[in-house]
Design a protein around this motif. Structure first.
Motif, PDB file in Angstrom:
ATOM      1  N   ARG A  42     -22.914  44.639 -32.056  1.00  0.00           N
ATOM      2  CA  ARG A  42     -23.059  46.084 -32.173  1.00  0.00           C
ATOM      3  C   ARG A  42     -21.887  46.746 -31.460  1.00  0.00           C
ATOM      4  O   ARG A  42     -21.399  46.236 -30.454  1.00  0.00           O
ATOM      5  CB  ARG A  42     -24.373  46.540 -31.530  1.00  0.00           C
ATOM      6  CG  ARG A  42     -24.654  48.029 -31.671  1.00  0.00           C
ATOM      7  CD  ARG A  42     -25.814  48.461 -30.809  1.00  0.00           C
ATOM      8  NE  ARG A  42     -25.479  48.405 -29.387  1.00  0.00           N
ATOM      9  CZ  ARG A  42     -26.326  48.736 -28.416  1.00  0.00           C
ATOM     10  NH1 ARG A  42     -27.552  49.096 -28.709  1.00  0.00           N
ATOM     11  NH2 ARG A  42     -25.948  48.669 -27.146  1.00  0.00           N
ATOM     12  N   CYS A  51     -15.751  51.697 -42.113  1.00  0.00           N
ATOM     13  CA  CYS A  51     -16.743  50.719 -42.566  1.00  0.00           C
ATOM     14  C   CYS A  51     -16.018  49.599 -43.316  1.00  0.00           C
ATOM     15  O   CYS A  51     -15.061  49.833 -44.053  1.00  0.00           O
ATOM     16  CB  CYS A  51     -17.752  51.407 -43.484  1.00  0.00           C
ATOM     17  SG  CYS A  51     -18.946  50.289 -44.248  1.00  0.00           S
ATOM     18  N   HIS A  60     -16.893  55.664 -38.823  1.00  0.00           N
ATOM     19  CA  HIS A  60     -18.071  55.956 -38.015  1.00  0.00           C
ATOM     20  C   HIS A  60     -17.855  55.398 -36.597  1.00  0.00           C
ATOM     21  O   HIS A  60     -17.025  54.517 -36.390  1.00  0.00           O
ATOM     22  CB  HIS A  60     -19.343  55.365 -38.634  1.00  0.00           C
ATOM     23  CG  HIS A  60     -19.261  53.905 -38.911  1.00  0.00           C
ATOM     24  ND1 HIS A  60     -19.001  53.387 -40.162  1.00  0.00           N
ATOM     25  CD2 HIS A  60     -19.368  52.831 -38.086  1.00  0.00           C
ATOM     26  CE1 HIS A  60     -18.957  52.066 -40.090  1.00  0.00           C
ATOM     27  NE2 HIS A  60     -19.176  51.703 -38.844  1.00  0.00           N
ATOM     28  N   ARG A  62     -20.447  54.289 -34.552  1.00  0.00           N
ATOM     29  CA  ARG A  62     -21.489  53.353 -34.150  1.00  0.00           C
ATOM     30  C   ARG A  62     -21.868  52.480 -35.340  1.00  0.00           C
ATOM     31  O   ARG A  62     -22.095  52.993 -36.440  1.00  0.00           O
ATOM     32  CB  ARG A  62     -22.715  54.122 -33.648  1.00  0.00           C
ATOM     33  CG  ARG A  62     -23.856  53.236 -33.193  1.00  0.00           C
ATOM     34  CD  ARG A  62     -25.073  54.089 -32.824  1.00  0.00           C
ATOM     35  NE  ARG A  62     -26.162  53.246 -32.378  1.00  0.00           N
ATOM     36  CZ  ARG A  62     -26.680  53.257 -31.160  1.00  0.00           C
ATOM     37  NH1 ARG A  62     -26.209  54.092 -30.254  1.00  0.00           N
ATOM     38  NH2 ARG A  62     -27.671  52.465 -30.838  1.00  0.00           N
ATOM     39  N   GLY A  63     -21.930  51.180 -35.111  1.00  0.00           N
ATOM     40  CA  GLY A  63     -22.288  50.304 -36.214  1.00  0.00           C
ATOM     41  C   GLY A  63     -22.546  48.880 -35.758  1.00  0.00           C
ATOM     42  O   GLY A  63     -22.674  48.605 -34.560  1.00  0.00           O
ATOM     43  N   TYR A  64     -22.603  47.987 -36.749  1.00  0.00           N
ATOM     44  CA  TYR A  64     -22.955  46.596 -36.476  1.00  0.00           C
ATOM     45  C   TYR A  64     -21.921  45.652 -37.072  1.00  0.00           C
ATOM     46  O   TYR A  64     -21.249  45.976 -38.063  1.00  0.00           O
ATOM     47  CB  TYR A  64     -24.328  46.270 -37.069  1.00  0.00           C
ATOM     48  CG  TYR A  64     -25.450  47.066 -36.454  1.00  0.00           C
ATOM     49  CD1 TYR A  64     -26.089  46.627 -35.301  1.00  0.00           C
ATOM     50  CD2 TYR A  64     -25.859  48.264 -37.036  1.00  0.00           C
ATOM     51  CE1 TYR A  64     -27.122  47.358 -34.728  1.00  0.00           C
ATOM     52  CE2 TYR A  64     -26.890  49.002 -36.476  1.00  0.00           C
ATOM     53  CZ  TYR A  64     -27.508  48.547 -35.326  1.00  0.00           C
ATOM     54  OH  TYR A  64     -28.523  49.274 -34.763  1.00  0.00           O
ATOM     55  N   ASN A  75     -17.870  44.738 -40.542  1.00  0.00           N
ATOM     56  CA  ASN A  75     -18.586  45.765 -39.769  1.00  0.00           C
ATOM     57  C   ASN A  75     -19.113  46.843 -40.700  1.00  0.00           C
ATOM     58  O   ASN A  75     -18.446  47.247 -41.661  1.00  0.00           O
ATOM     59  CB  ASN A  75     -17.652  46.397 -38.730  1.00  0.00           C
ATOM     60  CG  ASN A  75     -16.517  47.173 -39.367  1.00  0.00           C
ATOM     61  OD1 ASN A  75     -15.662  46.594 -40.000  1.00  0.00           O
ATOM     62  ND2 ASN A  75     -16.521  48.498 -39.197  1.00  0.00           N
ATOM     63  N   ILE A  76     -20.312  47.316 -40.410  1.00  0.00           N
ATOM     64  CA  ILE A  76     -20.915  48.368 -41.235  1.00  0.00           C
ATOM     65  C   ILE A  76     -21.716  49.312 -40.346  1.00  0.00           C
ATOM     66  O   ILE A  76     -22.216  48.927 -39.286  1.00  0.00           O
ATOM     67  CB  ILE A  76     -21.855  47.788 -42.330  1.00  0.00           C
ATOM     68  CG1 ILE A  76     -22.958  46.931 -41.691  1.00  0.00           C
ATOM     69  CG2 ILE A  76     -21.083  46.999 -43.360  1.00  0.00           C
ATOM     70  CD1 ILE A  76     -23.980  46.429 -42.703  1.00  0.00           C
ATOM     71  N   GLY A  77     -21.838  50.550 -40.804  1.00  0.00           N
ATOM     72  CA  GLY A  77     -22.690  51.513 -40.129  1.00  0.00           C
ATOM     73  C   GLY A  77     -24.134  51.323 -40.540  1.00  0.00           C
ATOM     74  O   GLY A  77     -24.435  50.599 -41.495  1.00  0.00           O
ATOM     75  N   HIS A  78     -25.043  51.985 -39.825  1.00  0.00           N
ATOM     76  CA  HIS A  78     -26.470  51.799 -40.106  1.00  0.00           C
ATOM     77  C   HIS A  78     -26.842  52.294 -41.496  1.00  0.00           C
ATOM     78  O   HIS A  78     -27.627  51.658 -42.219  1.00  0.00           O
ATOM     79  CB  HIS A  78     -27.305  52.527 -39.047  1.00  0.00           C
ATOM     80  CG  HIS A  78     -28.751  52.160 -39.078  1.00  0.00           C
ATOM     81  ND1 HIS A  78     -29.670  52.824 -39.860  1.00  0.00           N
ATOM     82  CD2 HIS A  78     -29.433  51.180 -38.441  1.00  0.00           C
ATOM     83  CE1 HIS A  78     -30.858  52.275 -39.689  1.00  0.00           C
ATOM     84  NE2 HIS A  78     -30.758  51.282 -38.839  1.00  0.00           N
ATOM     85  N   CYS A  80     -24.948  52.513 -44.193  1.00  0.00           N
ATOM     86  CA  CYS A  80     -24.460  51.566 -45.209  1.00  0.00           C
ATOM     87  C   CYS A  80     -25.340  50.325 -45.263  1.00  0.00           C
ATOM     88  O   CYS A  80     -25.627  49.797 -46.337  1.00  0.00           O
ATOM     89  CB  CYS A  80     -23.022  51.154 -44.898  1.00  0.00           C
ATOM     90  SG  CYS A  80     -21.807  52.418 -45.318  1.00  0.00           S
ATOM     91  N   SER A  93     -31.749  45.017 -37.755  1.00  0.00           N
ATOM     92  CA  SER A  93     -31.150  45.929 -36.780  1.00  0.00           C
ATOM     93  C   SER A  93     -32.153  46.279 -35.679  1.00  0.00           C
ATOM     94  O   SER A  93     -31.786  46.390 -34.506  1.00  0.00           O
ATOM     95  CB  SER A  93     -30.638  47.199 -37.459  1.00  0.00           C
ATOM     96  OG  SER A  93     -31.687  47.931 -38.050  1.00  0.00           O
TER      97      SER A  93
END
Length: 301
Positions: A42, A51, A60, A62-64, A75-78, A80, A93
């Motif tokens: 994260r 993204c 973005h 904040r993401g994962y 990496n992607i945002g919530h 997406c 998540s």
């Protein structure tokens, strides 16, 4: 801030470049060709990062970081994640966030346990000595009815000030004609005669030391002492999520609690000075009790 779930557990990663060098990492993953495997990290940044999905690339903060079943990582945002991987991503998540929180709580508690002896020694030092917390608390109890022989006239005045949270020492006196005229002009109504007003004769420093929420016994014994004992017996590895969350929150404010105690002791020292407490005598009308109070303060403070 970047947190990765590695073989050694959760670890902090210093820079985004470290993520880009992960084996299989790509900034252009086609979600139609890959299935989500797991969330492995994260990130939370002030600066936005694009993204990694090929059909998005929206910046973005904040993401994962996710791995796919075929191998590639991106990496992607919530949003997406929910859009392209649906319920599976949402569930993963939530589990990941819970595990990070659990790890953070555990680490916070373990850090405090390592410093527990230091905190205990500091509290012992704070409590000891003629102007330590224990001595000040015992002296403060003498100011209340039934505790020491302090004259009732004085204890009544002090108790009233504490209840009203008002440090002004005052006496009731009959208002002069000039004072009544002034008050009638302000209030716009006729006042009865005689009319009595409060006259300030002093102001007590450190009154807040006597407030219920500032009880040194409650803070030092019921909170800190008892909590130190319970914390030292805590099984961090097997504690429940809520239990560790509560203890972590408590650990996070230990130093602030100790600082507040030190500040409170300074307030208590100001309160219990003889010259400060002797101001109360000006509000005691009965000469015998006034003399007893002055004698009491000089003998006990």
């Amino acid at each position: 801030m970047i947190t990765l779930n590695s073989e050694q557990g959760f670890v902090k990663v210093e820079s985004w470049e470290d993520i880009e060098t992960l084996p299989g990492f790509t900034t252009n993953l086609d979600p139609k060709e890959h299935q989500l495997n797991q969330i492995i990290g994260r990130y939370i940044f002030k600066d936005y990062i694009k993204c990694g999905l090929s059909n998005c690339h929206t910046p973005h903060g904040r993401g994962y970081i996710v791995s796919t079943k075929s191998g590639p990582i991106t990496n992607i945002g919530h949003n997406c994640g929910k859009s392209h991987f649906d319920v599976e991503f949402d569930q993963l998540s939530k589990v990941f966030e819970r595990n990070i929180a659990l790890h953070t709580y555990s680490e916070n508690i373990r850090s405090t346990l390592k410093s527990l002896d230091f905190y205990k020694e500091k509290i012992a030092s704070i409590r000891s000595g003629p102007q330590g917390a224990d001595a000040l608390y015992k002296k403060s109890l003498l100011l209340f009815k039934g505790k020491s022989g302090c004259p009732e006239a004085a204890t009544s005045i002090i108790s009233k000030m504490v209840r009203g949270r008002n440090s002004v020492i005052s006496i009731e006196k009959e208002a002069s004609r000039k004072e009544i005229d002034y008050l009638e002009a302000i209030q716009g109504k006729k006042l009865p005669r005689p009319y009595y007003i409060e006259e300030k004769v002093g102001e007590l420093s450190g009154l807040s030391f006597l407030f219920e929420e500032n009880s040194l016994r409650d803070i030092l014994v019921l909170d800190l002492d008892n909590s130190f004992k319970s914390l030292s017996e805590l099984d961090v590895d097997n504690g429940s999520f809520n239990e560790l969350k509560e203890w972590s929150a408590w650990c996070s404010v230990i130093e602030r609690k100790i600082e507040n105690i030190e500040n409170l002791i300074d307030v208590g020292i100001k309160l219990l000075r003889k010259d400060n407490l002797l101001q109360i005598s000006a509000a005691i009308s009965d000469k015998k009790q006034k003399d007893e109070y002055i004698k009491f303060i000089n003998a006990n403070m």
